[in-house]
Design a protein around this motif. Structure first.
Motif: not given
Length: 110
Positions: A6-7, A11, A79, A95, A97-98, A101
């Protein structure tokens, strides 16, 4: 999809750079509980739904408008926050949700 997928490392680096600045880290901490940290400011919109007005972040941080705008742009590119326009004002909220993650990626990557 696996948390590590995902990352990617780029990132993660962007996130760590964004949070490497004490003022940006402080802003993220304030945004975690906007009612507690921005309660003295009259909200323009619902803080839980759209976030905190950038002018309130600027006032609390005691920094120039251009500096706060730059900091918020950095957090947005990483993000970590989402902007919402309300009239002529930009509001920011985390964020979540981010961030969840990100926490999983750190837990599995490091």
């Amino acid at each position: 999809m696996a948390a590590t997928a995902e990352l990617d490392s780029g990132e993660l680096i962007e996130v760590f750079k964004a949070l490497g600045n004490p003022a940006r880290l402080q802003i993220m901490q304030w945004l975690k509980d906007p009612e507690a940290h921005f309660g003295e400011y009259e909200p323009i919109a619902d803080r839980r739904a759209v976030g905190v007005c950038v002018t309130h972040i600027q006032a609390k941080a005691g920094l120039a408008q251009s500096t706060v705008s730059s900091y918020m742009s950095t957090l947005e590119r990483a993000g970590l926050v989402r902007p919402t326009r309300v009239g002529k004002w930009t509001h920011y909220r985390r964020d979540e949700e981010r961030l969840a993650r990100l926490a999983r990626a750190i837990g599995t990557t490091l």
